[in-house]
Design a protein around this motif. Structure first.
Motif, PDB file in Angstrom:
ATOM      1  N   ALA A 162     -21.639  87.269 -23.892  1.00 40.55           N
ATOM      2  CA  ALA A 162     -20.666  87.561 -22.835  1.00 40.55           C
ATOM      3  C   ALA A 162     -19.603  86.469 -22.762  1.00 40.55           C
ATOM      4  CB  ALA A 162     -21.372  87.681 -21.486  1.00 40.55           C
ATOM      5  N   VAL A 163     -18.434  86.823 -22.225  1.00 38.67           N
ATOM      6  CA  VAL A 163     -17.364  85.847 -22.020  1.00 38.67           C
ATOM      7  C   VAL A 163     -17.737  84.941 -20.848  1.00 38.67           C
ATOM      8  CG1 VAL A 163     -14.932  85.520 -21.433  1.00 38.67           C
ATOM      9  CG2 VAL A 163     -15.606  87.422 -22.919  1.00 38.67           C
ATOM     10  N   VAL A 164     -17.710  83.629 -21.085  1.00 41.20           N
ATOM     11  CA  VAL A 164     -18.072  82.673 -20.034  1.00 41.20           C
ATOM     12  C   VAL A 164     -16.891  81.816 -19.600  1.00 41.20           C
ATOM     13  CG1 VAL A 164     -20.502  82.588 -20.664  1.00 41.20           C
ATOM     14  CG2 VAL A 164     -18.894  81.007 -21.774  1.00 41.20           C
ATOM     15  N   ASP A 165     -15.804  81.813 -20.389  1.00 44.36           N
ATOM     16  CA  ASP A 165     -14.609  81.051 -20.012  1.00 44.36           C
ATOM     17  C   ASP A 165     -13.459  81.556 -20.868  1.00 44.36           C
ATOM     18  OD1 ASP A 165     -13.038  79.282 -18.667  1.00 44.36           O
ATOM     19  OD2 ASP A 165     -13.993  77.461 -19.453  1.00 44.36           O
ATOM     20  N   GLU A 166     -12.218  81.342 -20.402  1.00 47.41           N
ATOM     21  CA  GLU A 166     -11.069  81.827 -21.153  1.00 47.41           C
ATOM     22  C   GLU A 166      -9.783  81.197 -20.634  1.00 47.41           C
ATOM     23  OE1 GLU A 166     -10.311  86.079 -20.379  1.00 47.41           O
ATOM     24  OE2 GLU A 166     -11.721  85.900 -18.723  1.00 47.41           O
ATOM     25  N   LYS A 221     -11.051  83.113 -25.678  1.00 48.50           N
ATOM     26  CA  LYS A 221     -12.226  83.495 -24.899  1.00 48.50           C
ATOM     27  C   LYS A 221     -13.460  82.839 -25.490  1.00 48.50           C
ATOM     28  CE  LYS A 221     -10.314  88.008 -23.567  1.00 48.50           C
ATOM     29  NZ  LYS A 221     -10.213  87.785 -22.114  1.00 48.50           N
ATOM     30  N   ALA A 222     -14.274  82.254 -24.634  1.00 49.81           N
ATOM     31  CA  ALA A 222     -15.512  81.620 -25.068  1.00 49.81           C
ATOM     32  C   ALA A 222     -16.688  82.535 -24.745  1.00 49.81           C
ATOM     33  CB  ALA A 222     -15.693  80.276 -24.365  1.00 49.81           C
ATOM     34  N   PHE A 223     -17.539  82.749 -25.746  1.00 47.03           N
ATOM     35  CA  PHE A 223     -18.704  83.624 -25.597  1.00 47.03           C
ATOM     36  C   PHE A 223     -19.990  82.811 -25.657  1.00 47.03           C
ATOM     37  CE2 PHE A 223     -15.354  86.393 -26.923  1.00 47.03           C
ATOM     38  CZ  PHE A 223     -15.672  87.666 -26.497  1.00 47.03           C
ATOM     39  N   ARG A 224     -20.894  83.161 -24.769  1.00 40.65           N
ATOM     40  CA  ARG A 224     -22.250  82.627 -24.820  1.00 40.65           C
ATOM     41  C   ARG A 224     -23.212  83.733 -24.412  1.00 40.65           C
ATOM     42  NH1 ARG A 224     -22.052  78.289 -21.500  1.00 40.65           N
ATOM     43  NH2 ARG A 224     -21.910  76.669 -23.103  1.00 40.65           N
ATOM     44  N   ASP A 225     -24.292  83.900 -25.164  1.00 44.83           N
ATOM     45  CA  ASP A 225     -25.281  84.948 -24.891  1.00 44.83           C
ATOM     46  C   ASP A 225     -24.644  86.328 -24.811  1.00 44.83           C
ATOM     47  OD1 ASP A 225     -27.381  83.098 -24.825  1.00 44.83           O
ATOM     48  OD2 ASP A 225     -26.996  82.634 -22.724  1.00 44.83           O
ATOM     49  N   VAL A 258      -7.372  71.476 -24.255  1.00 46.89           N
ATOM     50  CA  VAL A 258      -8.260  72.186 -25.183  1.00 46.89           C
ATOM     51  C   VAL A 258      -9.594  71.453 -25.287  1.00 46.89           C
ATOM     52  CG1 VAL A 258      -8.594  72.862 -27.598  1.00 46.89           C
ATOM     53  CG2 VAL A 258      -6.363  73.208 -26.489  1.00 46.89           C
ATOM     54  N   GLU A 259      -9.544  70.123 -25.354  1.00 50.18           N
ATOM     55  CA  GLU A 259     -10.779  69.342 -25.417  1.00 50.18           C
ATOM     56  C   GLU A 259     -11.628  69.574 -24.172  1.00 50.18           C
ATOM     57  OE1 GLU A 259     -12.293  67.352 -27.626  1.00 50.18           O
ATOM     58  OE2 GLU A 259     -10.798  67.835 -29.141  1.00 50.18           O
ATOM     59  N   ARG A 260     -10.996  69.599 -23.005  1.00 51.52           N
ATOM     60  CA  ARG A 260     -11.753  69.834 -21.774  1.00 51.52           C
ATOM     61  C   ARG A 260     -12.383  71.225 -21.778  1.00 51.52           C
ATOM     62  NH1 ARG A 260      -7.608  66.595 -19.475  1.00 51.52           N
ATOM     63  NH2 ARG A 260      -6.309  68.391 -18.959  1.00 51.52           N
ATOM     64  N   PHE A 261     -11.664  72.208 -22.326  1.00 52.90           N
ATOM     65  CA  PHE A 261     -12.204  73.564 -22.424  1.00 52.90           C
ATOM     66  C   PHE A 261     -13.469  73.559 -23.288  1.00 52.90           C
ATOM     67  CE2 PHE A 261     -12.406  77.708 -24.577  1.00 52.90           C
ATOM     68  CZ  PHE A 261     -12.382  78.573 -23.487  1.00 52.90           C
ATOM     69  N   PHE A 262     -13.406  72.892 -24.435  1.00 57.08           N
ATOM     70  CA  PHE A 262     -14.579  72.817 -25.303  1.00 57.08           C
ATOM     71  C   PHE A 262     -15.691  71.981 -24.678  1.00 57.08           C
ATOM     72  CE2 PHE A 262     -11.913  74.724 -28.443  1.00 57.08           C
ATOM     73  CZ  PHE A 262     -12.747  75.216 -29.432  1.00 57.08           C
ATOM     74  N   ASP A 263     -15.307  70.934 -23.940  1.00 54.32           N
ATOM     75  CA  ASP A 263     -16.325  70.115 -23.268  1.00 54.32           C
ATOM     76  C   ASP A 263     -17.144  70.943 -22.298  1.00 54.32           C
ATOM     77  OD1 ASP A 263     -15.787  67.762 -24.576  1.00 54.32           O
ATOM     78  OD2 ASP A 263     -14.428  66.994 -23.033  1.00 54.32           O
ATOM     79  N   ALA A 276      -9.766  96.360 -26.332  1.00 53.33           N
ATOM     80  CA  ALA A 276     -11.062  96.373 -25.654  1.00 53.33           C
ATOM     81  C   ALA A 276     -11.232  95.146 -24.768  1.00 53.33           C
ATOM     82  CB  ALA A 276     -12.185  96.434 -26.688  1.00 53.33           C
ATOM     83  N   PHE A 277     -10.653  94.018 -25.184  1.00 57.26           N
ATOM     84  CA  PHE A 277     -10.751  92.787 -24.391  1.00 57.26           C
ATOM     85  C   PHE A 277      -9.504  92.565 -23.523  1.00 57.26           C
ATOM     86  CE2 PHE A 277     -14.106  91.902 -27.455  1.00 57.26           C
ATOM     87  CZ  PHE A 277     -15.083  91.379 -26.621  1.00 57.26           C
TER      88      PHE A 277
END
Length: 244
Positions: A86-90, A80-84, A100-105, A70-71
């Motif tokens: 929906a996927v907002v970054d990946e 994949k990062a989800f907010r509200d 990885v730290e910058r992705f989480f930042d 499905a994804f």
């Protein structure tokens, strides 16, 4: 709980619904995947540094093939990062811890970032306790100490720091008792760096042994204005002419 396992049965609740409260990062992985095992610890470390602000959800693609389809997961590890809801970054593939730290930042700052952003003395001191090599925190704290009159404290922090702002502050402390530069420093304190730079450039020919300190203070002021600022571009030309 910062790190959780999710399945097709729990994905809606643990990822989609939870992402309306805080960001959820989903690690699509499989047991046989070597790069997944390489990436996993970095993801978990980044999530644990942001406990209470983000959740890492791990989904085994072999055991949850319909959800992976499905994804449109075509390669793993896939993150994949989800907010509200929906996927907002990946990203796809194993990344080094710094990336990885910058992705989480991009989703939520870590504790030290939040402390530096707060900018008050207590927060900056705490940031340096947690991460002594954090030069932006040290520079900001040195600036605060100088502003309240603690020259020794400011100098102790700033004298070994890299960067134009730290160098400019150290030079300003060295010249603090020279009345010739008082009007320029007053302009800086009043939030008028353009007036300060004009005065300092005028004084360069007579600066003698202090010429390099004056240059550093000017460069710090221009750095604060930004590379594209019209005044800064003109002032850099005038500075070069006065020096050479």
């Amino acid at each position: 709980m910062t790190v959780i396992d999710v399945t097709e049965a729990t994905f809606q609740q643990e990822v989609i619904d939870r992402s309306r409260e805080m960001p959820v990062v989903v690690d699509f992985w499989a047991e046989w995947c070597g790069p997944c095992r390489q990436l996993g610890p970095a993801l978990e470390a980044a999530a644990n540094r942001r406990t209470g602000s983000v959740v890492l959800a791990k989904l085994d693609t072999d055991a949850n093939q319909q959800l992976a389809a499905a994804f449109r997961i075509q390669g793993i590890p896939a993150v994949k990062a989800f907010r509200d809801g929906a996927v907002v970054d990946e990203f796809v593939g194993a990344k080094p811890p710094a990336e990885v730290e910058r992705f989480f930042d991009g989703l939520v700052p870590n504790e030290v970032d939040q402390l530096v952003s707060a900018g008050d003395e207590a927060s900056l001191r705490r940031a340096l306790e947690l991460e002594p090599a954090r030069t932006d925190a040290a520079a900001a704290l040195a600036t605060l100490l100088h502003a309240r009159g603690d020259r020794d404290g400011a100098l102790a922090l700033a004298e070994d720091l890299p960067g134009f702002q730290a160098e400019g502050l150290v030079s300003r402390i060295r010249l603090a008792d020279d009345d010739a530069y008082a009007p320029a420093f007053a302009a800086l304190d009043a939030g008028d760096p353009e007036r300060a730079v004009d005065l300092l450039i005028e004084q360069l020919p007579d600066a003698g042994d202090h010429k390099d300190d004056v240059r550093r203070i000017i460069i710090a002021a221009l750095d604060g204005l930004g590379v594209e600022h019209p005044f800064a571009r003109d002032a850099r030309r005038r500075l070069a002419a006065a020096l050479y």
